[in-house]
Design a protein around this motif. Structure first.
Motif, PDB file in Angstrom:
ATOM      1  N   LYS A   1      55.280  39.087  30.771  1.00 19.26           N
ATOM      2  CA  LYS A   1      55.486  38.720  32.169  1.00 19.26           C
ATOM      3  C   LYS A   1      55.409  39.973  33.044  1.00 19.26           C
ATOM      4  CE  LYS A   1      58.107  34.509  31.408  1.00 19.26           C
ATOM      5  NZ  LYS A   1      59.240  33.668  31.852  1.00 19.26           N
ATOM      6  N   THR A   2      54.775  39.813  34.194  1.00 17.80           N
ATOM      7  CA  THR A   2      54.587  40.935  35.113  1.00 17.80           C
ATOM      8  C   THR A   2      55.177  40.605  36.471  1.00 17.80           C
ATOM      9  OG1 THR A   2      52.424  40.105  35.823  1.00 17.80           O
ATOM     10  CG2 THR A   2      52.465  41.618  33.936  1.00 17.80           C
ATOM     11  N   VAL A   3      55.427  41.653  37.263  1.00 18.29           N
ATOM     12  CA  VAL A   3      55.984  41.478  38.605  1.00 18.29           C
ATOM     13  C   VAL A   3      55.001  40.721  39.491  1.00 18.29           C
ATOM     14  CG1 VAL A   3      56.818  42.690  40.654  1.00 18.29           C
ATOM     15  CG2 VAL A   3      57.368  43.571  38.374  1.00 18.29           C
ATOM     16  N   GLU A   4      53.706  41.003  39.351  1.00 15.92           N
ATOM     17  CA  GLU A   4      52.698  40.384  40.190  1.00 15.92           C
ATOM     18  C   GLU A   4      52.604  38.867  39.959  1.00 15.92           C
ATOM     19  OE1 GLU A   4      52.160  42.957  38.193  1.00 15.92           O
ATOM     20  OE2 GLU A   4      52.145  44.573  39.688  1.00 15.92           O
ATOM     21  N   LYS A   5      52.692  38.449  38.714  1.00 20.95           N
ATOM     22  CA  LYS A   5      52.504  37.042  38.387  1.00 20.95           C
ATOM     23  C   LYS A   5      53.815  36.260  38.299  1.00 20.95           C
ATOM     24  CE  LYS A   5      50.293  34.022  34.966  1.00 20.95           C
ATOM     25  NZ  LYS A   5      49.525  33.956  33.694  1.00 20.95           N
ATOM     26  N   ASP A   6      54.856  36.876  37.735  1.00 20.04           N
ATOM     27  CA  ASP A   6      56.103  36.154  37.468  1.00 20.04           C
ATOM     28  C   ASP A   6      57.282  36.630  38.308  1.00 20.04           C
ATOM     29  OD1 ASP A   6      55.139  34.575  34.997  1.00 20.04           O
ATOM     30  OD2 ASP A   6      54.660  36.647  34.469  1.00 20.04           O
ATOM     31  N   GLY A   7      57.124  37.748  39.003  1.00 22.33           N
ATOM     32  CA  GLY A   7      58.216  38.239  39.837  1.00 22.33           C
ATOM     33  C   GLY A   7      59.116  39.236  39.151  1.00 22.33           C
ATOM     34  N   TYR A   8      58.934  39.425  37.840  1.00 23.14           N
ATOM     35  CA  TYR A   8      59.717  40.415  37.097  1.00 23.14           C
ATOM     36  C   TYR A   8      58.969  40.784  35.827  1.00 23.14           C
ATOM     37  CZ  TYR A   8      61.181  36.572  34.038  1.00 23.14           C
ATOM     38  OH  TYR A   8      61.205  35.510  33.153  1.00 23.14           O
ATOM     39  N   SER A   9      59.361  41.910  35.258  1.00 28.59           N
ATOM     40  CA  SER A   9      58.708  42.384  34.030  1.00 28.59           C
ATOM     41  C   SER A   9      59.551  41.997  32.820  1.00 28.59           C
ATOM     42  CB  SER A   9      58.531  43.908  34.073  1.00 28.59           C
ATOM     43  OG  SER A   9      57.669  44.283  35.120  1.00 28.59           O
TER      44      SER A   9
END
Length: 210
Positions: free
Chosen positions: A39-47
């Motif tokens: 999960k990434t900040v760009e896609k999911d809002g957090y890493s």
């Protein structure tokens, strides 16, 4: 990586460096875990990194999860957990395998799991009450009773948080600052000092202490 999913094998004891003192410890099976989602900040809002552990029968896996595991190029897993803390520069990708090599002997970790369920218990076992009065002074069948609850005509109810009888155990418990005494990479085993919550065979989460 900050941690792994594992399983509690059981307790034992080993000799310390001096060879004179027996140290109580718990043997844990840690991994191997598969990276099933990133999960990434760009896609999911957090890493975060999602790990899967322990094989699951394909016929007991919903179609949606089958596709989820297929995307990572792995077989269905029983346990999925997310880890939000991991070292910079050590980014993982789909299908990566993580094992006990992420830990170092001598470092400290936190281990969380579900404690043993003990069913409905009274206040003496659940909260350590000493009982009511003395058995030689007119008390009949009252030694393990909770005693007065404190409320009278006002507020005419039991206050929230009152320690009373109830279901005991079966809750998430985290043991912190457990030292890793030994690693057995060929068997994916981690030996930590002290005890770990849950019965033998239960799933646990091992996280690097911070």
């Amino acid at each position: 990586m900050s941690g792994l999913i594992g399983k509690k094998i059981g307790m034992t004891s080993i000799l310390d460096a001096s060879g004179k003192i027996m140290v109580p410890c718990t043997v844990l099976e840690a991994g191997p875990c598969v990276v099933t989602q990133v999960k990434t900040v760009e896609k999911d809002g957090y890493s975060a990194i999602q790990l899967g552990f322990d094989e699951k029968k394909e016929k007991r896996t919903p179609k949606a999860l089958k596709g989820h595991f297929a995307k990572a190029g792995t077989t269905p897993k029983k346990i999925l957990r997310e880890f939000t803390r991991f070292e910079e520069g050590h980014q993982k990708k789909f299908g990566d395998i993580l094992d006990v090599s992420v830990f170092i002997e001598g470092e400290y970790v936190d281990v969380s799991g579900i404690s043993k369920g003990k069913g409905f218990q009274g206040v003496v076992k659940r909260h350590g009450f000493g009982g009511v009065g003395d058995s030689t002074h007119g008390q009949h069948n009252r030694l393990r009773a909770p005693g007065s609850l404190g409320a009278s005509s006002w507020p005419s109810r039991v206050m929230k948080g009152m320690r009373m009888a109830g279901r005991t155990g079966g809750e998430k418990v985290k043991m912190i600052n457990l030292q890793i005494l030994k690693l057995v990479p060929e068997k994916n085993l981690v030996v930590v000092k002290g005890s770990v919550p849950g019965p033998n065979g239960s799933y646990i989460i091992i996280e690097r202490w911070s």
